[in-house]
Design an enzyme around this catalytic site. Structure first.
Site, PDB file in Angstrom:
ATOM      1  N   HIS A   6      -4.639  27.252   4.009  1.00 50.80           N
ATOM      2  CA  HIS A   6      -4.658  25.926   4.638  1.00 50.80           C
ATOM      3  C   HIS A   6      -4.753  24.826   3.574  1.00 50.80           C
ATOM      4  O   HIS A   6      -5.717  24.773   2.822  1.00 50.80           O
ATOM      5  CB  HIS A   6      -5.871  25.871   5.568  1.00 50.80           C
ATOM      6  N   ARG A   7      -3.743  23.981   3.507  1.00 49.20           N
ATOM      7  CA  ARG A   7      -3.622  22.938   2.456  1.00 49.20           C
ATOM      8  C   ARG A   7      -3.616  23.585   1.063  1.00 49.20           C
ATOM      9  O   ARG A   7      -4.191  23.041   0.120  1.00 49.20           O
ATOM     10  CB  ARG A   7      -4.736  21.898   2.558  1.00 49.20           C
ATOM     11  N   GLU A  33       0.059  26.507   4.455  1.00 48.76           N
ATOM     12  CA  GLU A  33       0.233  25.327   5.314  1.00 48.76           C
ATOM     13  C   GLU A  33       0.022  24.090   4.468  1.00 48.76           C
ATOM     14  O   GLU A  33      -0.835  24.082   3.569  1.00 48.76           O
ATOM     15  CB  GLU A  33      -0.812  25.370   6.434  1.00 48.76           C
ATOM     16  N   GLU A 108       3.511  20.755   8.105  1.00 46.44           N
ATOM     17  CA  GLU A 108       2.968  19.924   9.188  1.00 46.44           C
ATOM     18  C   GLU A 108       3.373  18.467   8.967  1.00 46.44           C
ATOM     19  O   GLU A 108       3.028  17.860   7.949  1.00 46.44           O
ATOM     20  CB  GLU A 108       1.442  20.045   9.241  1.00 46.44           C
ATOM     21  N   LYS A 110       2.905  14.799   9.548  1.00 44.77           N
ATOM     22  CA  LYS A 110       1.764  13.957   9.966  1.00 44.77           C
ATOM     23  C   LYS A 110       2.259  12.596  10.460  1.00 44.77           C
ATOM     24  O   LYS A 110       1.883  11.551   9.924  1.00 44.77           O
ATOM     25  CB  LYS A 110       0.807  13.766   8.786  1.00 44.77           C
ATOM     26  N   ASP A 228      -9.238  27.948   4.589  1.00 46.32           N
ATOM     27  CA  ASP A 228      -9.373  27.297   3.270  1.00 46.32           C
ATOM     28  C   ASP A 228      -9.691  28.321   2.185  1.00 46.32           C
ATOM     29  O   ASP A 228      -9.636  28.004   0.997  1.00 46.32           O
ATOM     30  CB  ASP A 228     -10.513  26.263   3.319  1.00 46.32           C
TER      31      ASP A 228
HETATM   32  O1  G3P Z   1      -1.795  22.930  10.772  1.00 43.92           O
HETATM   33  C1  G3P Z   1      -3.079  23.391  11.012  1.00 43.92           C
HETATM   34  C2  G3P Z   1      -4.102  22.348  10.650  1.00 43.92           C
HETATM   35  O2  G3P Z   1      -3.845  21.933   9.336  1.00 43.92           O
HETATM   36  C3  G3P Z   1      -4.102  21.162  11.566  1.00 43.92           C
HETATM   37  O3  G3P Z   1      -5.130  20.264  11.304  1.00 43.92           O
HETATM   38  O4  G3P Z   1      -6.126  18.243  10.352  1.00 43.92           O
HETATM   39  O5  G3P Z   1      -6.092  20.341   9.011  1.00 43.92           O
HETATM   40  O6  G3P Z   1      -3.989  19.080   9.397  1.00 43.92           O
HETATM   41  P1  G3P Z   1      -5.332  19.452   9.958  1.00 43.92           P
HETATM   42 MG    MG Z   2      -2.570  20.439   8.456  1.00 39.20          MG
END
Ligand code: G3P
Ligand code: MG
Length: 247
Positions: A6-7, A33, A108, A110, A228
């Site tokens: 994640h990120r 992601e 993603e 935004k 994470d």
């Molecule tokens: O894409 C999953 C998750 O990243 C969505 O929430 O706020 O972390 O971008 P956020």
């Molecule tokens: Mg995200």
């Protein structure tokens, strides 16, 4: 159950930086992601927030700054002084990190706060240039953009993002043209999660950093988690599989 960093590997490196992505690219996880915004001069950049305040030594909105202006700031020191060389990555730079790996890429968009006109065409063009269409899923909290993306490029996988406990979101996903559901994980544990999985839609959940929640989500049959701590979670789930095989 699959794992997405994640990120990038954002628990161990500053989120959405090349350092976090290079770390993720070395791991045997399924995917990664990251979040995309658009600059004043229409460049696609990878960052979570609408502003640079939380993750850099600067302030201001992405939409009000050019890429050259944004590149002046330090996006690593807030996490640790050893990352002070990190700048804001462009989408192109991030895709380049993964061009020779087989990671699945969750991009993603935004565009739920600011509309970022033309973002979907610009992203699609870049995916076509890199021939990455089969290896991505496009997601957004902006479901109008998910629908538009699916209309523009039907073979590319899409997903709706949401936080709420909803009624039959898998049917709503059909209306949008979304192939998968990316859901805040407590909501995925409710009835709607089981129904969506039973319908055949992929359900992926965010953000899962604790093993006990990974266990619960695995039991209900979610396809993947965003975490994470991809290395820690991979070791945990992999060791479970190994002990399952021995039993
Ligand atoms: O894409 C999953 C998750 O990243 C969505 O929430 O706020 O972390 O971008 P956020
Ligand atoms: Mg995200």
């Amino acid at each position: 159950m699959k794992i997405y960093a994640h990120r990038g590997s954002s628990g161990t490196h500053p989120e959405n930086t090349l350092a976090a992505f290079k770390e993720a690219a070395k791991l045997p996880v399924h995917g990664v992601e990251f979040d995309v915004h658009m600059t004043k001069d229409q460049e696609l950049v990878v960052i979570h927030d609408e502003t640079i305040d939380r993750t850099s030594n600067g302030t201001g909105f992405i939409k009000d700054m050019t890429l050259a202006e944004l590149k002046e700031f330090d996006f690593g020191s807030w996490f640790s002084p050893k990352f002070k060389q990190q700048t804001i990555p462009t989408l192109r730079e991030v895709l380049y990190v993964f061009k020779d790996t087989d990671h699945h890429l969750n991009i993603e968009l935004k565009s739920d706060i600011f509309p970022y006109e033309g973002m979907e065409q610009a992203v699609l063009q870049m995916l076509t240039d890199y021939r990455l269409e089969p290896r991505v899923v496009i997601s957004s909290f902006n479901h109008e953009m998910v629908r538009k993306f699916k209309q523009m490029a039907p073979p590319i996988e899409t997903a709706i993002l949401f936080m709420e406990v909803m009624i039959e979101p898998h049917k709503y996903a059909e209306l949008v043209g979304a192939d998968a559901l990316h859901v805040f994980f407590p909501a995925a544990l409710r009835q709607m999660g089981a129904e969506a999985i039973a319908s055949g839609k992929k359900v992926r959940t965010f953000t899962v950093n604790e093993e006990k929640y990974a266990d619960l989500l695995k039991q209900v049959g979610v396809d993947a988690i965003f975490t994470d701590y991809p290395e820690k979670m991979w070791k945990y789930l992999h060791s479970q599989e190994k002990s399952g095989e021995r039993r």
